[in-house]
Design a protein around this motif. Structure first.
Motif, mmCIF file in Angstrom:
data_model
loop_
_atom_site.group_PDB
_atom_site.id
_atom_site.type_symbol
_atom_site.label_atom_id
_atom_site.label_comp_id
_atom_site.label_asym_id
_atom_site.label_seq_id
_atom_site.Cartn_x
_atom_site.Cartn_y
_atom_site.Cartn_z
ATOM 1 N N MET A 174 0.986 -0.840 -0.170
ATOM 2 C CA MET A 174 0.139 -0.474 0.317
ATOM 3 C C MET A 174 0.949 1.389 -0.049
ATOM 4 O O MET A 174 0.552 2.132 -0.447
ATOM 5 C CB MET A 174 -0.804 0.210 1.273
ATOM 6 C CG MET A 174 -1.509 -1.084 1.144
ATOM 7 S SD MET A 174 -2.838 -1.457 -0.294
ATOM 8 C CE MET A 174 -1.807 -2.646 -1.048
ATOM 9 N N ASP A 175 2.111 1.041 0.282
ATOM 10 C CA ASP A 175 3.483 2.412 0.304
ATOM 11 C C ASP A 175 3.403 2.770 -0.889
ATOM 12 O O ASP A 175 3.609 3.945 -1.079
ATOM 13 C CB ASP A 175 3.955 2.169 1.317
ATOM 14 C CG ASP A 175 4.996 3.627 1.546
ATOM 15 O OD1 ASP A 175 4.605 4.068 2.373
ATOM 16 O OD2 ASP A 175 6.427 3.302 1.148
ATOM 17 N N CYS A 176 4.195 1.886 -1.392
ATOM 18 C CA CYS A 176 4.022 1.464 -2.280
ATOM 19 C C CYS A 176 2.892 2.340 -3.662
ATOM 20 O O CYS A 176 3.782 3.648 -4.691
ATOM 21 C CB CYS A 176 4.504 0.577 -3.631
ATOM 22 S SG CYS A 176 4.498 -0.492 -3.981
ATOM 23 N N ARG A 177 1.868 1.762 -3.771
ATOM 24 C CA ARG A 177 0.555 2.919 -4.095
ATOM 25 C C ARG A 177 0.920 4.085 -3.462
ATOM 26 O O ARG A 177 0.313 5.075 -4.593
ATOM 27 C CB ARG A 177 -0.676 2.130 -3.721
ATOM 28 C CG ARG A 177 -1.801 2.419 -4.148
ATOM 29 C CD ARG A 177 -2.726 2.294 -4.264
ATOM 30 N NE ARG A 177 -3.072 2.013 -2.605
ATOM 31 C CZ ARG A 177 -4.147 0.891 -2.110
ATOM 32 N NH1 ARG A 177 -5.383 0.635 -3.366
ATOM 33 N NH2 ARG A 177 -4.309 1.301 -1.382
ATOM 34 N N GLY A 178 0.757 4.877 -2.283
ATOM 35 C CA GLY A 178 0.661 5.846 -1.656
ATOM 36 C C GLY A 178 1.466 6.765 -2.657
ATOM 37 O O GLY A 178 2.059 8.053 -2.395
ATOM 38 N N VAL A 179 2.935 6.384 -2.030
ATOM 39 C CA VAL A 179 3.933 7.515 -3.350
ATOM 40 C C VAL A 179 3.488 8.130 -3.883
ATOM 41 O O VAL A 179 4.218 9.722 -4.211
ATOM 42 C CB VAL A 179 5.661 6.125 -3.934
ATOM 43 C CG1 VAL A 179 5.988 7.240 -4.218
ATOM 44 C CG2 VAL A 179 5.764 6.074 -2.104
ATOM 45 N N TRP A 180 2.550 7.888 -4.976
ATOM 46 C CA TRP A 180 1.851 8.497 -6.108
ATOM 47 C C TRP A 180 0.624 8.889 -5.662
ATOM 48 O O TRP A 180 0.325 10.731 -5.714
ATOM 49 C CB TRP A 180 1.948 8.149 -7.421
ATOM 50 C CG TRP A 180 1.256 8.872 -8.610
ATOM 51 C CD1 TRP A 180 1.579 10.015 -9.539
ATOM 52 C CD2 TRP A 180 0.324 8.306 -9.288
ATOM 53 N NE1 TRP A 180 1.002 9.962 -10.335
ATOM 54 C CE2 TRP A 180 -0.138 9.258 -10.275
ATOM 55 C CE3 TRP A 180 -0.305 7.011 -9.232
ATOM 56 C CZ2 TRP A 180 -0.771 9.096 -11.267
ATOM 57 C CZ3 TRP A 180 -1.643 7.055 -10.064
ATOM 58 C CH2 TRP A 180 -2.283 7.983 -11.110
ATOM 59 N N LEU A 181 -0.482 8.869 -5.246
ATOM 60 C CA LEU A 181 -1.788 8.629 -4.109
ATOM 61 C C LEU A 181 -1.714 9.925 -3.815
ATOM 62 O O LEU A 181 -2.536 10.991 -3.819
ATOM 63 C CB LEU A 181 -2.371 7.644 -4.717
ATOM 64 C CG LEU A 181 -2.355 6.763 -5.269
ATOM 65 C CD1 LEU A 181 -4.161 5.508 -4.952
ATOM 66 C CD2 LEU A 181 -3.519 7.345 -6.886
ATOM 67 N N GLY A 182 -0.513 9.906 -2.721
ATOM 68 C CA GLY A 182 -0.277 10.652 -1.135
ATOM 69 C C GLY A 182 -0.300 12.284 -1.921
ATOM 70 O O GLY A 182 -1.202 12.996 -1.834
ATOM 71 N N PRO A 183 0.650 12.179 -2.494
ATOM 72 C CA PRO A 183 0.921 13.792 -3.547
ATOM 73 C C PRO A 183 -0.200 14.116 -4.047
ATOM 74 O O PRO A 183 -0.188 15.140 -4.637
ATOM 75 C CB PRO A 183 2.453 13.028 -4.727
ATOM 76 C CG PRO A 183 2.894 12.392 -3.225
ATOM 77 C CD PRO A 183 1.659 11.153 -3.070
ATOM 78 N N ALA A 184 -0.032 13.113 -5.429
ATOM 79 C CA ALA A 184 -1.504 13.511 -6.716
ATOM 80 C C ALA A 184 -2.721 14.126 -5.242
ATOM 81 O O ALA A 184 -3.646 15.567 -6.121
ATOM 82 C CB ALA A 184 -1.790 12.338 -6.947
ATOM 83 N N LEU A 185 -2.849 13.815 -3.814
ATOM 84 C CA LEU A 185 -3.950 13.950 -3.488
ATOM 85 C C LEU A 185 -3.820 15.422 -2.960
ATOM 86 O O LEU A 185 -4.465 16.502 -3.452
ATOM 87 C CB LEU A 185 -4.158 13.076 -2.548
ATOM 88 C CG LEU A 185 -5.540 13.824 -1.589
ATOM 89 C CD1 LEU A 185 -7.452 13.990 -2.370
ATOM 90 C CD2 LEU A 185 -5.975 12.356 0.002
ATOM 91 N N ALA A 186 -2.628 15.683 -2.554
ATOM 92 C CA ALA A 186 -2.277 16.107 -1.830
ATOM 93 C C ALA A 186 -2.452 17.376 -2.682
ATOM 94 O O ALA A 186 -2.384 18.949 -1.931
ATOM 95 C CB ALA A 186 -0.667 16.480 -0.933
ATOM 96 N N LYS A 187 -1.895 17.624 -3.608
ATOM 97 C CA LYS A 187 -1.902 19.102 -4.724
ATOM 98 C C LYS A 187 -3.242 18.937 -4.707
ATOM 99 O O LYS A 187 -3.058 20.869 -5.154
ATOM 100 C CB LYS A 187 -0.779 18.379 -5.968
ATOM 101 C CG LYS A 187 0.620 18.351 -5.299
ATOM 102 C CD LYS A 187 1.005 18.189 -6.908
ATOM 103 C CE LYS A 187 3.142 17.116 -7.069
ATOM 104 N NZ LYS A 187 3.347 19.363 -6.645
ATOM 105 N N ARG A 188 -4.096 18.643 -4.870
ATOM 106 C CA ARG A 188 -5.165 18.999 -4.839
ATOM 107 C C ARG A 188 -6.025 19.487 -3.734
ATOM 108 O O ARG A 188 -7.737 20.070 -3.814
ATOM 109 C CB ARG A 188 -6.303 17.913 -5.990
ATOM 110 C CG ARG A 188 -5.746 17.736 -7.576
ATOM 111 C CD ARG A 188 -6.129 16.739 -7.916
ATOM 112 N NE ARG A 188 -5.576 16.764 -9.576
ATOM 113 C CZ ARG A 188 -4.743 15.753 -9.561
ATOM 114 N NH1 ARG A 188 -3.804 14.770 -8.738
ATOM 115 N NH2 ARG A 188 -3.824 15.831 -10.791
ATOM 116 N N LEU A 189 -5.742 19.131 -2.653
ATOM 117 C CA LEU A 189 -6.576 19.649 -1.628
ATOM 118 C C LEU A 189 -6.208 20.687 -0.980
ATOM 119 O O LEU A 189 -5.546 21.517 -0.831
ATOM 120 C CB LEU A 189 -6.432 18.711 -0.296
ATOM 121 C CG LEU A 189 -7.253 17.390 -0.256
ATOM 122 C CD1 LEU A 189 -6.593 16.662 0.885
ATOM 123 C CD2 LEU A 189 -8.375 17.607 -0.384
#
Length: 342
Positions: A154-169
């Motif tokens: 789940m961490d390796c998935r979050g390395v992309w999804l986390g910043p992708a979300l953070a940039k839009r919130l």
């Protein structure tokens, strides 16, 4: 460690889809070779409840199965009644001259398909990845070796999804975030990296709390992201936070548990606080996207949950005491529903 304020130059969504849709074909094989489901539904269009009653199945996995077939344009909804499309009548009904059933593998050759039929009957998840010597995901997570394996995935998935979300919130002015069942803490770290003045805590139960603390320290975020040991299903949520994050969490649980977690969030969050439900959502009509309907089959196999529609989650948020949510896209077909405490 990787800089959580950066994104890759290329979009890995199609690679994510390859993993997320692994079990969708097995769902079709189970219905076709194991149940002759399409021949039955041709004679008797039915609701999810009626299908479950006829076969002795549970409604949750039947909902997942039929939602997949709607997204594949094999079924269509007429109100609550499900009926075959012309494509399904021509190619998936045994009496049709164009029947493709023999083209598919036998049920005996597909362990995942056999598991899916058992899940339809029991309503309970199978052993993780159909491993003979492994428990279902929820129980397996209580062992350190499996928890390490799953959290890393789940961490390796979050390395992309986390910043992708953070940039839009837009979390300007928010001060304290609680990442509920936050795994490695990669989403909390990404949000802290993007939002000035934000601190975070990751709520996890043992042994994942220890894994979280090590991962956060390795990323260099221990001064801004701490770990709180606790069980979201059995303990009250800690108070004093103005943001709650459920990232890829609620899809692991059936509706009653989801509703209870949202109520617990509403009770614990600071006045005016916001909850962020980051997940893979179906469209309101539950007719797609196909990638999300396929991912829901994987979740049905592994967990006690499924993918929920935007309309379902919005309704449950309002029932829990939140305002109508806004939707913020992230990546790989995921998005976040952001709702303020009423």
């Amino acid at each position: 460690m990787h800089d959580l304020t950066s994104l890759p130059h290329t979009d890995p969504s199609s690679i994510y889809d390859s993993r997320d849709q692994l079990y969708a074909t097995d769902m079709l094989i189970a219905a076709l070779a194991g149940l002759d489901f399409f021949s039955w539904l041709q004679k008797k269009p039915a609701t999810v409840v009626e299908i479950a009653s006829e076969y002795g199945f549970h409604a949750r996995p039947v909902d997942v199965m039929t939602t997949l077939f709607v997204a594949m344009e094999l079924l269509r909804r007429n109100g609550d009644v499900l009926e075959l499309t012309e494509r399904a009548r021509e190619h998936l009904v045994a009496s049709s001259p164009w029947f493709l059933g023999p083209y598919f593998p036998k049920l005996a050759d597909r362990p995942i398909a056999r598991d899916l039929i058992e899940i339809l009957r029991s309503g309970q998840p199978a052993n993780f990845a159909s491993r003979k010597n492994e428990a279902d995901w929820h129980r397996a997570m209580e062992t350190e070796s499996f928890a390490e394996e799953f959290t890393a995935a789940m961490d390796c998935r979050g390395v992309w999804l986390g910043p992708a979300l953070a940039k839009r919130l837009d979390l300007r002015g928010r001060r304290r975030l609680l990442d509920i069942a936050g795994g490695s803490g990669v989403y909390a770290c990404a949000l802290v990296a993007h939002v000035a003045g934000l601190e975070a805590a990751v709520l996890e139960k043992p042994p994942v709390d220890r894994i979280s603390a090590r991962a956060i320290a390795k990323r260099g975020f221990s001064s801004k992201v701490r770990v709180v040991a606790g069980d979201m299903l059995n303990d009250p949520l800690p108070r004093g936070y103005d943001v709650h994050l459920f990232s890829n969490v609620l899809h692991d649980w059936d509706e009653p548990v989801v509703r209870e977690l949202l109520r617990a969030s509403a009770e614990a969050i600071a006045p005016g606080g916001v909850v962020i439900v980051h997940d893979a959502f179906l469209k309101a009509a539950k007719d797609g996207p196909l990638a999300i309907a396929a991912y829901s089959v994987l979740l049905m196999h592994v967990t006690q949950g499924r993918c929920y529609s935007v309309a379902e989650m919005a309704s449950w948020l309002r029932d829990a005491g939140f305002d109508a949510p806004s939707e913020v896209p992230s990546g790989a077909g995921r998005s976040a529903l952001v709702a303020r405490r009423s």
